[in-house]
Design a protein around this motif. Sequence first.
Motif, mmCIF file in Angstrom:
data_model
loop_
_atom_site.group_PDB
_atom_site.id
_atom_site.type_symbol
_atom_site.label_atom_id
_atom_site.label_comp_id
_atom_site.label_asym_id
_atom_site.label_seq_id
_atom_site.Cartn_x
_atom_site.Cartn_y
_atom_site.Cartn_z
ATOM 1 N N THR A 2 -3.298 13.996 -12.773
ATOM 2 C CA THR A 2 -3.743 14.110 -11.380
ATOM 3 C C THR A 2 -3.413 12.884 -10.549
ATOM 4 O OG1 THR A 2 -5.933 13.304 -12.016
ATOM 5 C CG2 THR A 2 -5.617 15.701 -11.937
ATOM 6 N N SER A 3 -3.023 11.790 -11.208
ATOM 7 C CA SER A 3 -2.741 10.562 -10.479
ATOM 8 C C SER A 3 -1.637 9.794 -11.178
ATOM 9 C CB SER A 3 -4.007 9.698 -10.389
ATOM 10 O OG SER A 3 -3.699 8.390 -9.933
ATOM 11 N N ILE A 4 -0.637 9.385 -10.424
ATOM 12 C CA ILE A 4 0.381 8.452 -10.906
ATOM 13 C C ILE A 4 0.330 7.240 -9.983
ATOM 14 C CG2 ILE A 4 2.836 8.001 -11.267
ATOM 15 C CD1 ILE A 4 3.214 10.943 -11.887
ATOM 16 N N SER A 5 -0.061 6.106 -10.533
ATOM 17 C CA SER A 5 -0.199 4.873 -9.757
ATOM 18 C C SER A 5 0.411 3.731 -10.560
ATOM 19 C CB SER A 5 -1.678 4.604 -9.446
ATOM 20 O OG SER A 5 -1.825 3.440 -8.658
ATOM 21 N N LEU A 6 1.660 3.443 -10.278
ATOM 22 C CA LEU A 6 2.366 2.415 -11.033
ATOM 23 C C LEU A 6 2.014 1.023 -10.533
ATOM 24 C CD1 LEU A 6 5.951 3.964 -11.348
ATOM 25 C CD2 LEU A 6 3.997 4.166 -12.923
ATOM 26 N N ASP A 7 2.059 0.079 -11.439
ATOM 27 C CA ASP A 7 1.866 -1.319 -11.068
ATOM 28 C C ASP A 7 3.099 -1.829 -10.332
ATOM 29 O OD1 ASP A 7 3.228 -0.852 -13.444
ATOM 30 O OD2 ASP A 7 2.842 -2.849 -14.237
ATOM 31 N N GLY A 8 2.929 -2.860 -9.542
ATOM 32 C CA GLY A 8 4.042 -3.438 -8.794
ATOM 33 C C GLY A 8 4.811 -4.446 -9.622
ATOM 34 N N SER A 9 5.544 -3.948 -10.599
ATOM 35 C CA SER A 9 6.267 -4.826 -11.528
ATOM 36 C C SER A 9 7.747 -4.960 -11.196
ATOM 37 C CB SER A 9 6.108 -4.309 -12.971
ATOM 38 O OG SER A 9 4.771 -4.427 -13.398
ATOM 39 N N GLY A 10 8.168 -4.377 -10.074
ATOM 40 C CA GLY A 10 9.569 -4.494 -9.687
ATOM 41 C C GLY A 10 10.474 -3.468 -10.335
ATOM 42 N N TYR A 11 9.934 -2.300 -10.648
ATOM 43 C CA TYR A 11 10.760 -1.236 -11.225
ATOM 44 C C TYR A 11 11.907 -0.893 -10.276
ATOM 45 C CZ TYR A 11 6.514 -0.581 -14.037
ATOM 46 O OH TYR A 11 5.425 -0.765 -14.848
ATOM 47 N N THR A 12 13.103 -0.770 -10.837
ATOM 48 C CA THR A 12 14.302 -0.511 -10.054
ATOM 49 C C THR A 12 14.941 0.804 -10.476
ATOM 50 O OG1 THR A 12 14.753 -2.877 -9.819
ATOM 51 C CG2 THR A 12 16.574 -1.387 -9.398
ATOM 52 N N GLY A 13 15.243 1.637 -9.499
ATOM 53 C CA GLY A 13 15.893 2.907 -9.784
ATOM 54 C C GLY A 13 15.452 3.969 -8.806
ATOM 55 N N PRO A 14 16.029 5.157 -8.879
ATOM 56 C CA PRO A 14 15.607 6.256 -7.997
ATOM 57 C C PRO A 14 14.296 6.856 -8.487
ATOM 58 C CG PRO A 14 17.314 7.009 -9.490
ATOM 59 C CD PRO A 14 17.166 5.535 -9.746
ATOM 60 N N LEU A 15 13.603 7.529 -7.592
ATOM 61 C CA LEU A 15 12.402 8.272 -7.974
ATOM 62 C C LEU A 15 12.848 9.646 -8.444
ATOM 63 C CD1 LEU A 15 9.357 8.666 -8.171
ATOM 64 C CD2 LEU A 15 9.351 9.294 -5.738
ATOM 65 N N SER A 16 12.552 9.959 -9.686
ATOM 66 C CA SER A 16 13.005 11.220 -10.270
ATOM 67 C C SER A 16 12.441 12.416 -9.517
ATOM 68 C CB SER A 16 12.570 11.302 -11.738
ATOM 69 O OG SER A 16 12.780 12.603 -12.246
#
Length: 418
Positions: free
Chosen positions: A85-99
């Motif tokens: 019900t929730s996707i909340s990623l940490d701000g770790s600098g993930y790089t790439g497109p949003l699938s």
Amino acid sequence: MASASVIIAIVAMALSIGLSQARTHPTDIEALRELKEAIDPSSIYSTSCLGSWDFSSDPCDALSSTVFVCGFQCTIAADQTLRITSISLDGSGYTGPLSPYVGNVSSLQLLDISNNAFYGSIPDSISRLVLLSQLDLSRNSFTGSIPTSIGQLSSLQLLSVSNNLLEGAIPASINSLVSLERLYVFNNRLSGNIPAMDKLDQLRFFDASNNLLSGSVSASLPPSLMQLSLRGNRLQGSLPDDLISLQELEVMDLSSNSFCDAVYGALFQLPSLQQLNLSNNKLTAITIPEAVDGGSSQLVAVDISYNRIRGQLPLFLVEMKRLSALSLRHNFLSGAIPIEYGLKAVASLIGAQPLMRLYLDGNYLMGEIPAPFLTIIPGGIAASFVDNCLLSCPLTLPFCQGGSQKSHSQCKDFNSVP
């Protein structure tokens, strides 16, 4: 002894059997896997949320273990499966497109991937997340436009795509987001007009600052607004009369545009308005309100600096008892500084908040400095009276420091212009 390839095959089969018994809905598992696989592995650190995602375990059943330690939440569905019900990623600098697979998590109510380095377009598949109430894609590097299909998210309460590289118009379909309370699109490259928002009767906060928006302020902004910020765009024309319908507005920032003509007095009478910033425009006058009730005004700060305002300093502004910050610097104001400004600065007006900041520099004000200003102790007010036509502005006074008065010829030339 079994070969390495045989061992790998056995392990893969075991994992497949294990996940076939997973309580987490298989579509959700696949979406999480695709979300992670789309991201540059070098930007996924072992200590980050995505670094803990190990698909040898059931995601929702593994939340209390050393894998899948953060990044999403689950709930039990009617069919007893676990749904994300929730996707909340940490701000770790993930790089790439949003699938685009993220659009398959049909129970998703919150999607927050802010403070990372996602790039590419915002996938249109997000429009399938009809239960989504919060969508935060801010502080990334998304390009392209805001999808028109986003108007299908009728449950959305928060939409933030600020601090990206988005272009194109704010889609008209925004007006279909009838549950929307907060809309943040600032710090992009958005252009075109501000669309109609008359159906957004829940909208409280709208910030589209620092874009390339043009035209005038939409006459169909919802009266529910509490904060309106459109600074740093290419908006022009007169300030629309309809702004006075924003009876709940507390903050209005229209600075750094090309608005012209007069600031009409009724704007200062909005009953909830506390901060008004119209600086860096092409405004030419301030009209006096029909009736001034300084006691009921909530205005605390007014900034109309760097315009083309002519005339004398308006008295009604210092009659507002709560006003503590006023900037009218760099206009074409003339005449004497009224003694009421000095009285306001030294809190001699009973029950009134004293002026703590007063910037009048860069005008054509004349005459003597009102006596109350001469009694202000150093540090008692942040102010500037330089670059005017005052008879005397001693450097012993803090608000006379940092510049001189205009030359006699400049002042004479200004006053000779009809």
